[in-house]
Design a protein around this motif. Structure first.
Motif, PDB file in Angstrom:
ATOM      1  N   ARG A 154      -2.079   9.436  -1.716  1.00 14.29           N
ATOM      2  CA  ARG A 154      -3.089  10.104  -0.899  1.00 14.29           C
ATOM      3  C   ARG A 154      -2.494  11.273  -0.120  1.00 14.29           C
ATOM      4  NH1 ARG A 154      -7.972   7.645  -0.221  1.00 14.29           N
ATOM      5  NH2 ARG A 154      -8.209   5.564  -1.129  1.00 14.29           N
ATOM      6  N   TYR A 155      -1.288  11.074   0.379  1.00 14.12           N
ATOM      7  CA  TYR A 155      -0.652  12.158   1.115  1.00 14.12           C
ATOM      8  C   TYR A 155      -0.324  13.333   0.195  1.00 14.12           C
ATOM      9  CZ  TYR A 155       2.750  14.667   3.963  1.00 14.12           C
ATOM     10  OH  TYR A 155       3.429  15.642   4.650  1.00 14.12           O
ATOM     11  N   ARG A 176       0.043   3.809  -2.815  1.00 12.49           N
ATOM     12  CA  ARG A 176      -1.273   4.423  -2.649  1.00 12.49           C
ATOM     13  C   ARG A 176      -1.255   5.427  -1.505  1.00 12.49           C
ATOM     14  NH1 ARG A 176      -6.098   0.294  -1.969  1.00 12.49           N
ATOM     15  NH2 ARG A 176      -5.232  -0.276  -4.005  1.00 12.49           N
ATOM     16  N   TRP A 177      -0.587   5.110  -0.410  1.00 10.29           N
ATOM     17  CA  TRP A 177      -0.514   6.048   0.716  1.00 10.29           C
ATOM     18  C   TRP A 177       0.232   7.322   0.332  1.00 10.29           C
ATOM     19  CZ3 TRP A 177       1.139   1.835   4.779  1.00 10.29           C
ATOM     20  CH2 TRP A 177       0.005   1.088   5.126  1.00 10.29           C
ATOM     21  N   ARG A 178       1.330   7.150  -0.416  1.00 14.15           N
ATOM     22  CA  ARG A 178       2.066   8.340  -0.852  1.00 14.15           C
ATOM     23  C   ARG A 178       1.213   9.211  -1.770  1.00 14.15           C
ATOM     24  NH1 ARG A 178       6.304   4.527  -1.135  1.00 14.15           N
ATOM     25  NH2 ARG A 178       5.939   4.235  -3.364  1.00 14.15           N
ATOM     26  N   PHE A 236       0.802  -1.218   0.000  1.00 16.54           N
ATOM     27  CA  PHE A 236       0.000   0.000   0.000  1.00 16.54           C
ATOM     28  C   PHE A 236       0.837   1.272   0.000  1.00 16.54           C
ATOM     29  CE2 PHE A 236      -2.318  -3.287   2.416  1.00 16.54           C
ATOM     30  CZ  PHE A 236      -3.437  -3.429   1.607  1.00 16.54           C
TER      31      PHE A 236
END
Length: 297
Positions: free
Chosen positions: A180-181, A176-178, A173
């Protein structure tokens, strides 16, 4: 008489060489496991090379713990070497003996000279029983407090497992987290830009100050620089227009702004300056949408 006088030095030397090293315990009694000091001393002629036992020697029935030695002292033609050893015993013999040898070096020859025998009496904590007698046992069932020990193996295993889980989650993930951030930061910066931009435009409208207009244009350039990671904040108007492929809104808005800022040409109404501000804000919102869509896909 002459012959006797010539033999006197050799006889004296032989007498000093033959002197026995002295060994003695500094206390007459000891207990099991208790450290006791044993002194070994040797008087000899000054030119004699003498070596005392070290930690590798045999001290049975005692165990070697440590030692303290004194430098050789010579007085009236006689040298004295002295070392105090720290020993302990776990033997149950009532009387225990120790005899340590002193090594004398004579060229290539080695001579071991044993010391006098030293005795020490074992002081027992429990009286000795007759043969075949069974000691009386004393029962004590009171539980003693035990301090909890930190379970390092389990904690290390748990920490390793947690790191593996976090590492796997980051691999699966992480991208995807990067994204979103990054999307969160882009949205936050866009909201901040719109609020600051509207404030500079309002101040210009109220004051007709070129400083406020320059601040609005500078804010617009810096925002697009951070949004798209480019260098338009340091470019001229012509270079900015070329960078954005001769975009009509950018070209018209910057031309109107340059005419007001550098040419000091204010129109009778605010139509042209309002148009320039609106075009720049609209272009910034279009570029924000492009970046947002790229991050979401």
């Amino acid at each position: 008489m002459v012959l006797a006088a010539m033999l006197l030095p050799f006889l004296a030397s032989a007498q000093m060489d033959a002197e026995t090293p002295k060994g003695r315990f500094l206390r007459p009694t000891t207990r099991i496991g208790e450290i006791i000091e044993y002194e070994l001393s040797y008087r000899h002629e000054p030119g004699l090379n003498v070596i005392f036992p070290d930690s590798t020697a045999t001290y049975a029935p005692f165990e070697y713990v440590g030692k303290k030695y004194q430098p050789t002292r010579t007085r009236q033609g006689i040298s004295l070497d002295r070392t105090v050893y720290q020993l302990r015993t776990f033997s149950l013999d009532s009387v225990q003996r120790l005899q340590l040898p002193v090594t004398i070096l004579r060229g290539r020859d080695t001579l071991l000279v044993p010391s006098t025998v030293a005795n020490v009496t074992l002081k027992r904590a429990v009286p000795q029983l007759a043969d075949g007698a069974t000691p009386t046992l004393r029962q004590n069932t009171v539980l003693l407090p035990v301090k909890p020990a930190f379970n390092y193996p389990y904690w290390l295993a748990g920490a390793t497992l947690l790191l593996l889980v976090l590492g796997g989650a980051a691999l699966v993930f992480g991208r995807r987290w990067r994204q979103r951030y990054q999307l969160y930061k882009v949205r936050k910066n866009h909201v901040y830009f719109l609020a600051q931009y509207a404030r500079h435009v309002e101040r210009f409208t109220l004051s007709r100050s070129l400083t406020n207009m320059e601040r609005a244009i500078t804010l617009w350039k810096n925002y697009l620089t951070n949004l798209e990671n480019n260098t338009i904040s340091s470019l001229t108007t012509r270079e900015i227009v070329a960078h954005y492929q001769n975009d009509a809104d950018v070209r018209l808005a910057l031309r109107l702004a340059d005419r007001v800022i550098y040419g000091n040409q204010f129109s009778e109404d605010d139509t042209e300056t309002d148009l320039a501000f609106d075009l720049l804000r609209s272009f910034a919102e279009r570029r924000f949408e492009l970046v947002r869509q790229r991050l979401e896909n």
